[in-house]
Write an enzyme that holds these catalytic residues in place. Structure first.
Site, PDB file in Angstrom:
ATOM      1  N   ASP A   2       3.093   9.169  -2.080  1.00  0.00           N
ATOM      2  CA  ASP A   2       4.111   9.900  -1.317  1.00  0.00           C
ATOM      3  C   ASP A   2       4.771   8.946  -0.331  1.00  0.00           C
ATOM      4  O   ASP A   2       4.153   7.990   0.139  1.00  0.00           O
ATOM      5  CB  ASP A   2       3.462  11.040  -0.526  1.00  0.00           C
ATOM      6  CG  ASP A   2       2.905  12.135  -1.419  1.00  0.00           C
ATOM      7  OD1 ASP A   2       3.413  12.293  -2.549  1.00  0.00           O
ATOM      8  OD2 ASP A   2       1.965  12.828  -0.986  1.00  0.00           O
ATOM      9  N   GLN A  17       0.828  -1.206   0.000  1.00  0.00           N
ATOM     10  CA  GLN A  17       0.000   0.000   0.000  1.00  0.00           C
ATOM     11  C   GLN A  17       0.860   1.253   0.000  1.00  0.00           C
ATOM     12  O   GLN A  17       1.975   1.267   0.510  1.00  0.00           O
ATOM     13  CB  GLN A  17      -0.964   0.002   1.184  1.00  0.00           C
ATOM     14  CG  GLN A  17      -0.299  -0.009   2.539  1.00  0.00           C
ATOM     15  CD  GLN A  17      -1.282  -0.332   3.642  1.00  0.00           C
ATOM     16  OE1 GLN A  17      -2.123  -1.210   3.506  1.00  0.00           O
ATOM     17  NE2 GLN A  17      -1.161   0.364   4.763  1.00  0.00           N
ATOM     18  N   GLY A  18       0.288   2.283  -0.601  1.00  0.00           N
ATOM     19  CA  GLY A  18       0.920   3.585  -0.645  1.00  0.00           C
ATOM     20  C   GLY A  18      -0.120   4.655  -0.340  1.00  0.00           C
ATOM     21  O   GLY A  18      -1.325   4.411  -0.416  1.00  0.00           O
ATOM     22  N   TYR A  19       0.364   5.831  -0.029  1.00  0.00           N
ATOM     23  CA  TYR A  19      -0.523   6.926   0.383  1.00  0.00           C
ATOM     24  C   TYR A  19      -0.417   8.085  -0.592  1.00  0.00           C
ATOM     25  O   TYR A  19       0.664   8.618  -0.831  1.00  0.00           O
ATOM     26  CB  TYR A  19      -0.176   7.361   1.812  1.00  0.00           C
ATOM     27  CG  TYR A  19      -0.534   6.273   2.779  1.00  0.00           C
ATOM     28  CD1 TYR A  19      -1.786   6.237   3.371  1.00  0.00           C
ATOM     29  CD2 TYR A  19       0.337   5.224   3.026  1.00  0.00           C
ATOM     30  CE1 TYR A  19      -2.151   5.199   4.211  1.00  0.00           C
ATOM     31  CE2 TYR A  19      -0.018   4.182   3.868  1.00  0.00           C
ATOM     32  CZ  TYR A  19      -1.260   4.181   4.454  1.00  0.00           C
ATOM     33  OH  TYR A  19      -1.623   3.145   5.278  1.00  0.00           O
ATOM     34  N   LEU A  20      -1.574   8.456  -1.153  1.00  0.00           N
ATOM     35  CA  LEU A  20      -1.648   9.609  -2.039  1.00  0.00           C
ATOM     36  C   LEU A  20      -1.747  10.891  -1.227  1.00  0.00           C
ATOM     37  O   LEU A  20      -1.378  11.970  -1.693  1.00  0.00           O
ATOM     38  CB  LEU A  20      -2.846   9.490  -2.983  1.00  0.00           C
ATOM     39  CG  LEU A  20      -2.865   8.240  -3.864  1.00  0.00           C
ATOM     40  CD1 LEU A  20      -4.157   8.174  -4.663  1.00  0.00           C
ATOM     41  CD2 LEU A  20      -1.658   8.193  -4.773  1.00  0.00           C
TER      42      LEU A  20
END
Length: 149
Positions: free
Chosen positions: A78, A28-31
């Site tokens: 990010d 998972q990644g965070y926008l």
């Protein structure tokens, strides 16, 4: 609505072999981290998630993504990408422990999360003896914060 408690876990204190339980590989990644907008690959499923502010209780909305959309969006994340193996261990009362073993730059970190149907159940929960510190109300242990380390 998401109502969950989170605990730090020491590998040596886990009284069973997690590999005896179902496992999912999560990336998972965070926008965005305020508000939290996350993209996640959970095995072969893909999601865009919005989470409101909060620690024990917060709004959560999941929308399905295609693999192509996920691949496009992950490039825009990010901070660091979070990867973990999640084992699901049943508890009494219909609850489950989601036991997360992190890899990559968070290698060695282990969390146990338990989701509840309501706040009363969360507040009355007595964790198993092998659970470590309750970090539910510690923002530094939220995955969105960890992604920025």
């Amino acid at each position: 609505m998401e109502i969950e408690r989170k605990y730090l876990i020491e590998r040596s204190k886990i009284p069973f072999d997690p590999k005896d339980y179902p496992c999912r590989r999560i990336e998972q990644g965070y926008l965005c981290t305020e508000p939290v907008v996350r993209i996640r690959r959970d095995n072969d499923d893909y999601y865009l998630t919005y989470k409101s502010k909060g620690l024990l209780v917060r709004e959560e909305y999941n929308l399905p993504l295609t693999r192509e959309a996920y691949t496009h969006l992950i490039e825009k994340a990010d901070g660091h990408l979070i990867t973990k193996d999640r084992y699901v261990i049943p508890l009494d009362g219909g609850l489950n422990i989601e036991l997360d073993f992190f890899s990559g730059y968070l290698d060695g970190m282990i969390f146990a999360e338990v989701e509840f149907p309501d706040e009363a159940a969360a507040n009355s929960f007595r964790p198993p003896s092998w659970f470590g510190e309750d970090v539910t109300c510690s923002p530094q242990y939220q995955n969105s914060t960890l992604s920025r380390l």
